[in-house]
Motif scaffolding. Structure first.
Motif, PDB file in Angstrom:
ATOM      1  N   TYR A 101       7.698  -5.195 -13.708  1.00 52.83           N
ATOM      2  CA  TYR A 101       7.192  -6.394 -13.047  1.00 52.83           C
ATOM      3  C   TYR A 101       7.805  -6.532 -11.657  1.00 52.83           C
ATOM      4  O   TYR A 101       8.459  -7.511 -11.321  1.00 52.83           O
ATOM      5  CB  TYR A 101       7.452  -7.640 -13.899  1.00 52.83           C
ATOM      6  N   GLN A 102       7.577  -5.496 -10.860  1.00 50.63           N
ATOM      7  CA  GLN A 102       7.868  -5.489  -9.439  1.00 50.63           C
ATOM      8  C   GLN A 102       6.558  -5.203  -8.719  1.00 50.63           C
ATOM      9  O   GLN A 102       5.726  -4.435  -9.224  1.00 50.63           O
ATOM     10  CB  GLN A 102       8.905  -4.417  -9.085  1.00 50.63           C
ATOM     11  N   VAL A 103       6.346  -5.836  -7.572  1.00 53.39           N
ATOM     12  CA  VAL A 103       5.111  -5.585  -6.833  1.00 53.39           C
ATOM     13  C   VAL A 103       5.028  -4.105  -6.506  1.00 53.39           C
ATOM     14  O   VAL A 103       6.001  -3.481  -6.066  1.00 53.39           O
ATOM     15  CB  VAL A 103       5.062  -6.436  -5.553  1.00 53.39           C
ATOM     16  N   HIS A 104       3.865  -3.519  -6.724  1.00 50.56           N
ATOM     17  CA  HIS A 104       3.685  -2.075  -6.575  1.00 50.56           C
ATOM     18  C   HIS A 104       4.134  -1.622  -5.189  1.00 50.56           C
ATOM     19  O   HIS A 104       3.812  -2.244  -4.177  1.00 50.56           O
ATOM     20  CB  HIS A 104       2.215  -1.714  -6.799  1.00 50.56           C
ATOM     21  N   SER A 105       4.872  -0.520  -5.170  1.00 45.64           N
ATOM     22  CA  SER A 105       5.378  -0.002  -3.899  1.00 45.64           C
ATOM     23  C   SER A 105       4.240   0.337  -2.941  1.00 45.64           C
ATOM     24  O   SER A 105       4.370   0.164  -1.724  1.00 45.64           O
ATOM     25  CB  SER A 105       6.236   1.241  -4.152  1.00 45.64           C
ATOM     26  N   LYS A 106       3.095   0.795  -3.487  1.00 43.27           N
ATOM     27  CA  LYS A 106       1.958   1.127  -2.626  1.00 43.27           C
ATOM     28  C   LYS A 106       1.368  -0.117  -1.952  1.00 43.27           C
ATOM     29  O   LYS A 106       0.666  -0.007  -0.951  1.00 43.27           O
ATOM     30  CB  LYS A 106       0.873   1.837  -3.432  1.00 43.27           C
ATOM     31  N   GLN A 107       1.613  -1.279  -2.537  1.00 43.42           N
ATOM     32  CA  GLN A 107       1.061  -2.521  -1.986  1.00 43.42           C
ATOM     33  C   GLN A 107       2.021  -3.211  -1.021  1.00 43.42           C
ATOM     34  O   GLN A 107       1.696  -4.259  -0.468  1.00 43.42           O
ATOM     35  CB  GLN A 107       0.669  -3.460  -3.119  1.00 43.42           C
ATOM     36  N   GLY A 108       3.206  -2.626  -0.836  1.00 45.78           N
ATOM     37  CA  GLY A 108       4.165  -3.195   0.110  1.00 45.78           C
ATOM     38  C   GLY A 108       5.350  -3.858  -0.527  1.00 45.78           C
ATOM     39  O   GLY A 108       6.232  -4.376   0.176  1.00 45.78           O
ATOM     40  N   GLY A 109       5.383  -3.913  -1.867  1.00 46.16           N
ATOM     41  CA  GLY A 109       6.536  -4.459  -2.558  1.00 46.16           C
ATOM     42  C   GLY A 109       6.631  -5.974  -2.506  1.00 46.16           C
ATOM     43  O   GLY A 109       5.739  -6.675  -2.031  1.00 46.16           O
ATOM     44  N   THR A 110       7.766  -6.458  -2.996  1.00 44.21           N
ATOM     45  CA  THR A 110       7.991  -7.893  -3.145  1.00 44.21           C
ATOM     46  C   THR A 110       7.899  -8.639  -1.819  1.00 44.21           C
ATOM     47  O   THR A 110       7.361  -9.750  -1.745  1.00 44.21           O
ATOM     48  CB  THR A 110       9.364  -8.139  -3.793  1.00 44.21           C
ATOM     49  N   ALA A 111       8.415  -8.037  -0.759  1.00 43.23           N
ATOM     50  CA  ALA A 111       8.418  -8.715   0.544  1.00 43.23           C
ATOM     51  C   ALA A 111       7.004  -8.938   1.050  1.00 43.23           C
ATOM     52  O   ALA A 111       6.690  -9.995   1.614  1.00 43.23           O
ATOM     53  CB  ALA A 111       9.222  -7.895   1.555  1.00 43.23           C
ATOM     54  N   ALA A 112       6.118  -7.959   0.864  1.00 42.27           N
ATOM     55  CA  ALA A 112       4.733  -8.098   1.324  1.00 42.27           C
ATOM     56  C   ALA A 112       4.022  -9.201   0.543  1.00 42.27           C
ATOM     57  O   ALA A 112       3.238  -9.968   1.104  1.00 42.27           O
ATOM     58  CB  ALA A 112       3.983  -6.777   1.186  1.00 42.27           C
ATOM     59  N   LEU A 113       4.298  -9.285  -0.762  1.00 44.08           N
ATOM     60  CA  LEU A 113       3.687 -10.361  -1.552  1.00 44.08           C
ATOM     61  C   LEU A 113       4.179 -11.724  -1.077  1.00 44.08           C
ATOM     62  O   LEU A 113       3.396 -12.676  -0.972  1.00 44.08           O
ATOM     63  CB  LEU A 113       3.992 -10.180  -3.032  1.00 44.08           C
ATOM     64  N   ALA A 114       5.454 -11.827  -0.796  1.00 37.41           N
ATOM     65  CA  ALA A 114       6.005 -13.101  -0.326  1.00 37.41           C
ATOM     66  C   ALA A 114       5.355 -13.523   0.988  1.00 37.41           C
ATOM     67  O   ALA A 114       5.042 -14.708   1.187  1.00 37.41           O
ATOM     68  CB  ALA A 114       7.514 -12.987  -0.168  1.00 37.41           C
ATOM     69  N   ARG A 115       5.147 -12.565   1.879  1.00 38.96           N
ATOM     70  CA  ARG A 115       4.501 -12.898   3.151  1.00 38.96           C
ATOM     71  C   ARG A 115       3.056 -13.338   2.923  1.00 38.96           C
ATOM     72  O   ARG A 115       2.579 -14.286   3.552  1.00 38.96           O
ATOM     73  CB  ARG A 115       4.565 -11.690   4.095  1.00 38.96           C
ATOM     74  N   LEU A 116       2.357 -12.643   2.017  1.00 38.65           N
ATOM     75  CA  LEU A 116       0.972 -13.018   1.729  1.00 38.65           C
ATOM     76  C   LEU A 116       0.912 -14.401   1.090  1.00 38.65           C
ATOM     77  O   LEU A 116       0.047 -15.219   1.446  1.00 38.65           O
ATOM     78  CB  LEU A 116       0.319 -11.984   0.812  1.00 38.65           C
ATOM     79  N   ARG A 117       1.804 -14.673   0.182  1.00 42.90           N
ATOM     80  CA  ARG A 117       1.826 -15.994  -0.445  1.00 42.90           C
ATOM     81  C   ARG A 117       2.044 -17.087   0.599  1.00 42.90           C
ATOM     82  O   ARG A 117       1.401 -18.145   0.549  1.00 42.90           O
ATOM     83  CB  ARG A 117       2.928 -16.052  -1.501  1.00 42.90           C
TER      84      ARG A 117
END
Length: 495
Positions: A101-117
């Motif tokens: 349950y970590q954001v997929h590395s191909k999608q940019g990881g946790t930091a990219a999800l946080a920025r999108l959120r």
């Protein structure tokens, strides 16, 4: 700034994240991440009136489950039917076989999800992600590195039910994830909820991922009910959902839990703390064309209905445009999306897409848009932006026979949304031929001589005498599948 109606009867868009990022990668000529979902796209979602965006498939998948996806014979047929130009790279493993349950590395990881959120929040949109409580990927650390986290099996069970069990490279025999009515999913390992350590670990996982989003759609949530788990595995488990939800909500009271649930267990899940539960019963009745049963269903207690997720399509179902005609599709969508509760639209549904994309694939086919459906959804979504459809008063209206022994009025679905200033009437003939009847209000309460009925889905306009409406109701004579969304206003003009 948040929409003033975002917390009531919200509109939710389901996005297949991996397919969307593949589309962007082809467009950009490089691998796209969550950072490449443009602000313009987010603004478009906001402009369409969504309050929530559900990003399907952001978690890390693994090689072991990916190889199962790439070699399973039955699934191969489905892939080839979906993509005529299928390549192995299109098959990246099911997004429900989660290795971590970590954001997929191909999608940019946790930091990219946080920025999108954060960017979603700037446009008044909340973020929903997936939680898959029943199983994990074959290469999840709990499968090989932890004791008693997944269900183990015997040699005899493996011989008797090879569709439900497998032997791993280290020799241990484990159970595939499954429900009691289907063979196991061979790219997954079944979690053992009879073990307190597993329940504690899953609760901690929930708490961790809840910090990264505003809500979770919980996959096949009824499988973690003690009676269902016992029926499936012959094991006793302590209740899970209520304590887990309470733990999360103790940190964030506004966090939203949505249950994918079947077998008429919606009410049970809602009582355990879920904010919403799938309304599969309405979906089935819309697809099988049962207008009287639809009316009965919409006659349930309003508090219950407001906890249901209304949909005519999602990633698990055959695309609605492949199952219903354009006219039927429009009629079904109008009923589902104006009923109380959470309204779910699956990405591509509003464009008339016809190809279901299995969760094992990260690319979909290029499809043509159906112009009439696209226009219909644009009109409907524009109406649903009105606050009255979120925080107004909803009623299921009566429709009486137009004349003795004409029972076609039973096939007309009529609803209203109103507040002190506005009244909207939804009228749908959910039948393959004409239906007639008298709609029995409500009508706006003022002293005007006439009422104007303006259809927001067409150019139709009707002027009706108030006295006649109060005496008989609004006469309806509707062709097959015909529907209206009337805005009702008063006027002093003569007929």
């Amino acid at each position: 700034m948040m929409s003033p109606c975002s917390s009531q009867n919200p509109l939710l868009l389901q996005v297949n994240t991996r397919v969307e990022l593949t589309r962007l990668s082809l467009q950009l000529g490089r691998a796209a991440t969550l950072d490449d979902i443009a602000d313009q796209q987010i603004a478009s979602w906001q402009n369409d009136g969504y309050q929530w965006v559900w990003l399907l498939g952001v978690w890390q998948t693994g090689e072991a489950s990916r190889q199962v996806s790439r070699t399973h014979p039955y699934w191969q047929q489905e892939y080839q039917q979906t993509l005529a130009d299928l390549t192995e790279q299109d098959i990246d493993g099911s997004c429900f076989a989660i290795a971590d349950y970590q954001v997929h590395s191909k999608q940019g990881g946790t930091a990219a999800l946080a920025r999108l959120r954060n960017r979603l929040a700037q446009h008044g949109l909340k973020l929903m992600l997936d939680f898959v409580p029943n199983h994990v990927a074959l290469d999840h650390p709990w499968v090989t590195q932890s004791d008693n986290m997944v269900i183990k099996a015997t040699e005899q069970q493996l011989r008797d039910q090879p569709e439900n069990y497998c032997r791993l490279h280290d020799g241990q025999i484990i159970a595939y994830g499954r429900d009691p009515h289907l063979p196991g999913w061979p790219d997954t390992a079944q979690l053992d909820y009879s073990q307190p350590a597993l329940q504690q670990a899953m609760t901690e996982t929930l708490i961790a991922i809840a910090k990264q989003c505003d809500g979770l759609r919980c996959d096949m949530a009824m499988l973690q009910l003690p009676e269902v788990f016992a029926r499936t595995w012959g094991l006793t488990m302590a209740p899970f959902w209520q304590q887990a939800i309470e733990r999360v909500k103790s940190n964030s009271a506004d966090f939203v839990f949505m249950a994918e649930v079947y077998w008429d267990m919606e009410w049970q899940l809602l009582q355990l703390g879920f904010d919403y539960a799938y309304d599969k019963r309405l979906y089935d009745r819309l697809l099988t064309i049962e207008p009287e049963a639809i009316r009965d269903h919409l006659n349930a207690d309003l508090n219950y209905q407001q906890g249901l997720v209304r949909f005519i399509e999602n990633h698990d179902e055959v695309r609605v445009s492949r199952q219903l005609s354009i006219e039927q599709h429009q009629a079904a969508a109008l009923i589902a999306l104006t009923a109380p509760g959470c309204r779910l639209i699956h990405q591509g549904q509003q464009l008339g897409y016809r190809v279901r994309i299995t969760p094992h694939l990260i690319r979909g086919p290029n499809e043509l848009t159906e112009p009439s459906l696209s226009e219909f959804y644009q009109q409907l979504l524009a109406c649903l932006k009105q606050p009255v459809f979120h925080n107004g008063d909803w009623h299921l209206c009566d429709c009486t026979p137009a004349w003795p022994e004409n029972y076609s009025s039973n096939r007309i679905i009529t609803m209203s949304w109103s507040n002190n200033e506005q009244l909207f009437l939804i009228v749908v003939n959910y039948a393959p031929d004409a239906s007639q009847g008298y709609l029995q209000g409500p009508f706006i309460d003022n002293q005007t001589e006439h009422l104007q009925f303006n259809d927001l889905l067409s150019e139709a306009r009707y002027l009706r005498d108030r006295g006649e409406l109060q005496d008989k109701g609004l006469y309806l004579d509707l062709p097959a599948w015909h529907c209206h969304l009337f805005e009702v206003t008063g006027t002093l003009a003569s007929r």
